[in-house]
Design a protein around this motif. Structure first.
Motif, PDB file in Angstrom:
ATOM      1  N   ALA A  19      22.173  83.010  32.464  1.00 16.99           N
ATOM      2  CA  ALA A  19      22.780  81.726  32.848  1.00 16.99           C
ATOM      3  C   ALA A  19      23.257  81.776  34.294  1.00 16.99           C
ATOM      4  CB  ALA A  19      23.936  81.383  31.912  1.00 16.99           C
ATOM      5  N   TRP A  20      23.855  82.896  34.698  1.00 16.56           N
ATOM      6  CA  TRP A  20      24.306  83.034  36.090  1.00 16.56           C
ATOM      7  C   TRP A  20      23.115  83.015  37.045  1.00 16.56           C
ATOM      8  CZ3 TRP A  20      27.854  87.610  34.523  1.00 16.56           C
ATOM      9  CH2 TRP A  20      29.089  87.132  34.085  1.00 16.56           C
ATOM     10  N   ALA A  21      22.026  83.684  36.658  1.00 16.44           N
ATOM     11  CA  ALA A  21      20.828  83.717  37.505  1.00 16.44           C
ATOM     12  C   ALA A  21      20.248  82.313  37.652  1.00 16.44           C
ATOM     13  CB  ALA A  21      19.803  84.673  36.918  1.00 16.44           C
ATOM     14  N   ALA A  22      20.194  81.564  36.552  1.00 18.46           N
ATOM     15  CA  ALA A  22      19.663  80.197  36.609  1.00 18.46           C
ATOM     16  C   ALA A  22      20.537  79.324  37.505  1.00 18.46           C
ATOM     17  CB  ALA A  22      19.588  79.611  35.201  1.00 18.46           C
ATOM     18  N   GLU A  23      21.842  79.488  37.409  1.00 16.25           N
ATOM     19  CA  GLU A  23      22.767  78.727  38.251  1.00 16.25           C
ATOM     20  C   GLU A  23      22.555  79.066  39.724  1.00 16.25           C
ATOM     21  OE1 GLU A  23      27.595  78.072  38.766  1.00 16.25           O
ATOM     22  OE2 GLU A  23      26.851  79.499  37.287  1.00 16.25           O
ATOM     23  N   ALA A  24      22.370  80.339  40.014  1.00 16.97           N
ATOM     24  CA  ALA A  24      22.151  80.767  41.396  1.00 16.97           C
ATOM     25  C   ALA A  24      20.831  80.235  41.935  1.00 16.97           C
ATOM     26  CB  ALA A  24      22.187  82.291  41.477  1.00 16.97           C
ATOM     27  N   GLU A  25      19.827  80.193  41.098  1.00 15.32           N
ATOM     28  CA  GLU A  25      18.519  79.687  41.524  1.00 15.32           C
ATOM     29  C   GLU A  25      18.560  78.201  41.854  1.00 15.32           C
ATOM     30  OE1 GLU A  25      15.933  80.891  38.377  1.00 15.32           O
ATOM     31  OE2 GLU A  25      15.848  82.958  39.073  1.00 15.32           O
ATOM     32  N   GLN A  26      19.463  77.467  41.228  1.00 21.04           N
ATOM     33  CA  GLN A  26      19.613  76.035  41.514  1.00 21.04           C
ATOM     34  C   GLN A  26      20.281  75.811  42.864  1.00 21.04           C
ATOM     35  OE1 GLN A  26      21.718  74.259  38.280  1.00 21.04           O
ATOM     36  NE2 GLN A  26      20.117  74.709  36.789  1.00 21.04           N
ATOM     37  N   GLY A  27      20.921  76.830  43.382  1.00 23.25           N
ATOM     38  CA  GLY A  27      21.604  76.724  44.671  1.00 23.25           C
ATOM     39  C   GLY A  27      23.101  76.820  44.496  1.00 23.25           C
ATOM     40  N   ILE A  28      23.721  77.498  45.408  1.00 20.82           N
ATOM     41  CA  ILE A  28      25.159  77.709  45.358  1.00 20.82           C
ATOM     42  C   ILE A  28      25.803  76.884  46.461  1.00 20.82           C
ATOM     43  CG2 ILE A  28      26.989  79.423  45.631  1.00 20.82           C
ATOM     44  CD1 ILE A  28      25.030  81.473  44.458  1.00 20.82           C
ATOM     45  N   ASP A  29      26.829  76.135  46.124  1.00 21.61           N
ATOM     46  CA  ASP A  29      27.571  75.329  47.094  1.00 21.61           C
ATOM     47  C   ASP A  29      28.517  76.249  47.866  1.00 21.61           C
ATOM     48  OD1 ASP A  29      28.964  73.506  48.567  1.00 21.61           O
ATOM     49  OD2 ASP A  29      29.645  72.303  46.856  1.00 21.61           O
ATOM     50  N   VAL A  30      28.062  76.721  49.014  1.00 20.60           N
ATOM     51  CA  VAL A  30      28.832  77.673  49.810  1.00 20.60           C
ATOM     52  C   VAL A  30      30.158  77.061  50.253  1.00 20.60           C
ATOM     53  CG1 VAL A  30      28.842  79.076  51.904  1.00 20.60           C
ATOM     54  CG2 VAL A  30      26.754  78.860  50.557  1.00 20.60           C
ATOM     55  N   ALA A  31      30.174  75.777  50.587  1.00 18.89           N
ATOM     56  CA  ALA A  31      31.422  75.119  51.012  1.00 18.89           C
ATOM     57  C   ALA A  31      32.465  75.170  49.905  1.00 18.89           C
ATOM     58  CB  ALA A  31      31.143  73.679  51.412  1.00 18.89           C
ATOM     59  N   ALA A  32      32.029  74.974  48.656  1.00 19.85           N
ATOM     60  CA  ALA A  32      32.965  75.028  47.531  1.00 19.85           C
ATOM     61  C   ALA A  32      33.508  76.439  47.350  1.00 19.85           C
ATOM     62  CB  ALA A  32      32.292  74.551  46.252  1.00 19.85           C
ATOM     63  N   LEU A  33      32.668  77.438  47.559  1.00 17.59           N
ATOM     64  CA  LEU A  33      33.123  78.823  47.444  1.00 17.59           C
ATOM     65  C   LEU A  33      34.153  79.157  48.511  1.00 17.59           C
ATOM     66  CD1 LEU A  33      29.805  80.752  46.721  1.00 17.59           C
ATOM     67  CD2 LEU A  33      31.653  80.251  45.125  1.00 17.59           C
ATOM     68  N   LYS A  34      33.955  78.640  49.724  1.00 19.93           N
ATOM     69  CA  LYS A  34      34.870  78.946  50.814  1.00 19.93           C
ATOM     70  C   LYS A  34      36.223  78.262  50.640  1.00 19.93           C
ATOM     71  CE  LYS A  34      31.526  80.055  54.367  1.00 19.93           C
ATOM     72  NZ  LYS A  34      31.023  79.753  55.696  1.00 19.93           N
TER      73      LYS A  34
END
Length: 87
Positions: A19-34
């Motif tokens: 599930a984490w891999a699938a989420e990462a493949e969809q793209g990670i919102d870097v702004a939200a992480l920061k």
């Protein structure tokens, strides 16, 4: 994955990893992480200082009882007491 792999005491399963891999493949919102802060939240515009104070077990028992009564943390009770004393 080993049987002892956990996060906060919860076992990490192969399904969770997929599930984490699938989420990462969809793209990670870097702004939200920061936006996520690190450490404890600030109490004002300037950094707070940690001050060590030695208290007896009886003093801590009284402070903790007051904190439970008022549904506050030990630190909140101590800050309020200091503010009242210094006023």
């Amino acid at each position: 994955m080993g049987a002892k792999e956990t996060i906060n005491g919860i076992p990490v399963t192969e399904e969770q990893i997929e599930a984490w891999a699938a989420e990462a493949e969809q793209g990670i919102d870097v702004a939200a992480l920061k936006k996520r802060g690190r450490g404890r939240p600030g109490r004002g515009a300037e950094p707070s200082q940690v001050v060590a104070v030695r208290l007896t077990s009886d003093e801590l028992t009284l402070i903790d009882a007051r904190a439970r009564e008022e549904n506050k943390t030990r630190s909140e009770i101590m800050r309020e007491a200091l503010a009242t004393y210094a006023a």
